[in-house]
Design a protein around this motif. Structure first.
Motif, mmCIF file in Angstrom:
data_model
loop_
_atom_site.group_PDB
_atom_site.id
_atom_site.type_symbol
_atom_site.label_atom_id
_atom_site.label_comp_id
_atom_site.label_asym_id
_atom_site.label_seq_id
_atom_site.Cartn_x
_atom_site.Cartn_y
_atom_site.Cartn_z
ATOM 1 N N LEU A 166 49.898 47.602 22.087
ATOM 2 C CA LEU A 166 48.512 47.534 22.940
ATOM 3 C C LEU A 166 48.824 47.194 24.432
ATOM 4 N N VAL A 167 48.328 47.535 25.169
ATOM 5 C CA VAL A 167 48.299 47.066 26.685
ATOM 6 C C VAL A 167 47.122 46.729 27.314
ATOM 7 N N ILE A 168 47.298 45.941 28.223
ATOM 8 C CA ILE A 168 45.874 45.649 29.052
ATOM 9 C C ILE A 168 45.960 46.225 30.254
ATOM 10 N N ILE A 169 44.975 47.023 30.811
ATOM 11 C CA ILE A 169 45.006 47.720 31.853
ATOM 12 C C ILE A 169 43.894 47.426 33.023
ATOM 13 N N ALA A 170 44.116 47.814 34.210
ATOM 14 C CA ALA A 170 43.180 47.432 35.287
ATOM 15 C C ALA A 170 43.101 48.629 36.142
ATOM 16 N N PRO A 171 42.263 48.796 37.193
ATOM 17 C CA PRO A 171 42.045 49.926 38.085
ATOM 18 C C PRO A 171 43.333 49.752 39.204
ATOM 19 N N THR A 172 43.752 50.984 39.724
ATOM 20 C CA THR A 172 44.655 50.653 40.852
ATOM 21 C C THR A 172 43.806 51.182 42.075
ATOM 22 N N MET A 173 42.604 51.550 42.042
ATOM 23 C CA MET A 173 41.507 51.938 43.248
ATOM 24 C C MET A 173 41.446 50.600 43.856
ATOM 25 N N ASP A 174 40.944 50.647 45.292
ATOM 26 C CA ASP A 174 40.639 49.645 45.840
ATOM 27 C C ASP A 174 39.164 49.251 45.349
ATOM 28 N N PRO A 176 36.238 45.447 44.164
ATOM 29 C CA PRO A 176 36.404 44.019 43.998
ATOM 30 C C PRO A 176 37.241 43.399 42.746
ATOM 31 N N LEU A 177 37.558 44.157 41.789
ATOM 32 C CA LEU A 177 38.374 43.724 40.679
ATOM 33 C C LEU A 177 39.831 43.694 41.345
ATOM 34 N N SER A 178 40.368 44.798 41.762
ATOM 35 C CA SER A 178 41.649 44.706 42.387
ATOM 36 C C SER A 178 41.924 43.800 43.302
ATOM 37 N N GLU A 179 40.832 43.499 44.228
ATOM 38 C CA GLU A 179 41.067 42.363 45.126
ATOM 39 C C GLU A 179 41.359 41.013 44.277
ATOM 40 N N LEU A 180 40.332 40.751 43.431
ATOM 41 C CA LEU A 180 40.576 39.383 42.480
ATOM 42 C C LEU A 180 41.885 39.441 41.634
ATOM 43 N N ILE A 181 42.361 40.571 41.222
ATOM 44 C CA ILE A 181 43.749 40.575 40.585
ATOM 45 C C ILE A 181 44.704 40.210 41.515
ATOM 46 N N TRP A 191 43.231 35.442 34.065
ATOM 47 C CA TRP A 191 42.425 35.529 32.911
ATOM 48 C C TRP A 191 40.987 35.113 32.642
ATOM 49 N N GLU A 192 40.609 34.030 33.129
ATOM 50 C CA GLU A 192 39.495 33.378 32.856
ATOM 51 C C GLU A 192 38.387 33.888 34.070
ATOM 52 N N GLN A 193 38.966 34.821 34.867
ATOM 53 C CA GLN A 193 37.961 35.185 35.968
ATOM 54 C C GLN A 193 37.580 36.827 35.799
ATOM 55 N N LEU A 194 38.579 37.469 34.911
ATOM 56 C CA LEU A 194 38.330 39.037 34.730
ATOM 57 C C LEU A 194 37.386 39.423 33.972
ATOM 58 N N PRO A 195 36.319 40.478 34.209
ATOM 59 C CA PRO A 195 35.437 40.983 33.337
ATOM 60 C C PRO A 195 36.333 41.733 32.267
ATOM 61 N N GLY A 238 37.018 50.322 37.681
ATOM 62 C CA GLY A 238 36.925 48.859 38.280
ATOM 63 C C GLY A 238 35.654 48.275 37.786
ATOM 64 N N PHE A 239 35.152 48.672 36.518
ATOM 65 C CA PHE A 239 34.255 47.852 35.906
ATOM 66 C C PHE A 239 34.833 46.567 35.145
ATOM 67 N N GLY A 240 36.166 46.753 34.836
ATOM 68 C CA GLY A 240 36.664 45.548 33.953
ATOM 69 C C GLY A 240 38.209 45.999 33.586
#
Length: 304
Positions: A166-174, A176-181, A191-195, A238-240
């Motif tokens: 299992l892997v945890i994935i996030a967006p590569t696009m610019d 707000p979520l990418s900026e937060l990461i 981890w506490e701030q991620l949707p 980028g929804f989560g």
């Protein structure tokens, strides 16, 4: 009543949604509605309560579920007993699996099976793998590809096909979520701030819940989603962030639009095992037994 009507009824009884049921049955919604009404007229009772917002089983409808399941099971068993041993094996076989499984497991299995038993009609239905065991137990499908649960239900046969981490994935696009990461990378508070985009149910949800418990994390859930493939799509937009099987990600058209988030400690996300399941009793059916034997030969060393 005919056996096709019973199949329509069981699909609608499970989904309680005419549009989804008609899609699974490969008929139009008006056709499905007409078939259900004919069945109700023949029985002389309503099976469903319908209004503008919902579909619900009546008391008689709930009782009829058991009858329909038992009737279809006996019909398949009888057809299997009528096979002419001197001729080619004939009949029908239905399989349920995720879209990913059609590429990674089912394709090779069906190719081998079709070559050996060309007279058998194969029906493939795709959907959320969390429903696989239920579809087999209720008799809706003959066999299914499923994520192995911690405890296999009694009376269900299981054949391992492979494993996936299992892997945890996030967006590569610019976004707000990418900026937060990027601004909180390698910090305990990330981890506490991620949707999170979470599965609605199934083994994957159990794995994620266990991971969050070990991390002492109460995830911020953006959405609950049915189907692993849809989770990858939402994460890429980028929804989560989402936790998905590596095997799903490798087959996804959004593979290059997501990045992996490293999880500490390594191995804290338990991998999943994927296998073929069917009712133990259904292995007495020559058609089901033939597919099971093909799978046994093809996946005799699933982890080699």
């Amino acid at each position: 009543m005919d056996h096709k009507q019973l199949g329509y009824f069981l699909t609608l009884a499970e989904t309680l949604h005419f549009a989804r049921a008609s899609e699974q049955c490969h008929v139009s919604a008006p056709t499905l509605s007409r078939q259900i009404k004919q069945l109700e007229q023949e029985l002389g009772t309503e099976l469903f309560i319908r209004d503008n917002r919902s579909v619900r089983l009546t008391v008689n409808g709930k009782a009829f579920v058991d009858y329909a399941q038992a009737t279809l099971a006996k019909w398949r068993q009888f057809k299997g007993q009528c096979q002419d041993s001197a001729g080619p094996l004939t009949g029908e076989l239905s399989m349920y699996c995720s879209v990913t499984a059609t590429y990674s497991f089912t394709y090779d299995l069906f190719a081998v099976f079709r070559k050996q038993f060309p007279a058998i009609e194969l029906n493939l239905n795709t959907g959320d793998p969390a429903f696989s065991i239920n579809h087999v137990q209720t008799g809706k499908e003959d066999v299914a590809v499923a994520v192995a649960p911690s405890h296999l239900p009694q009376g269900v046969a299981y054949l391992p096909l492979g494993k996936s981490k299992l892997v945890i994935i996030a967006p590569t696009m610019d976004c707000p979520l990418s900026e937060l990461i990027n601004s909180h990378l390698n910090t305990p508070s990330l981890w506490e701030q991620l949707p999170f985009i979470m599965p609605e149910h199934g083994v994957l949800k159990e794995r994620i819940d266990a991971f969050c418990a070990r991390q002492k994390l109460t995830p911020k859930v953006y959405a609950h989603v049915s189907g692993h493939e849809a989770m990858v799509a939402l994460a890429s937009l980028g929804f989560g962030v989402a936790c998905v099987p590596q095997i799903v990600l490798e087959q996804s058209p959004f593979l290059n639009q997501v990045q992996h988030l490293e999880v500490e400690p390594k191995g804290s996300l338990e991998e999943i095992e994927i296998g073929l399941i069917c009712k133990q009793k259904r292995l007495q059916d020559p058609v089901v037994s033939a597919l099971w034997q093909c799978a046994t030969q093809l996946f005799s060393n699933p982890y080699s």
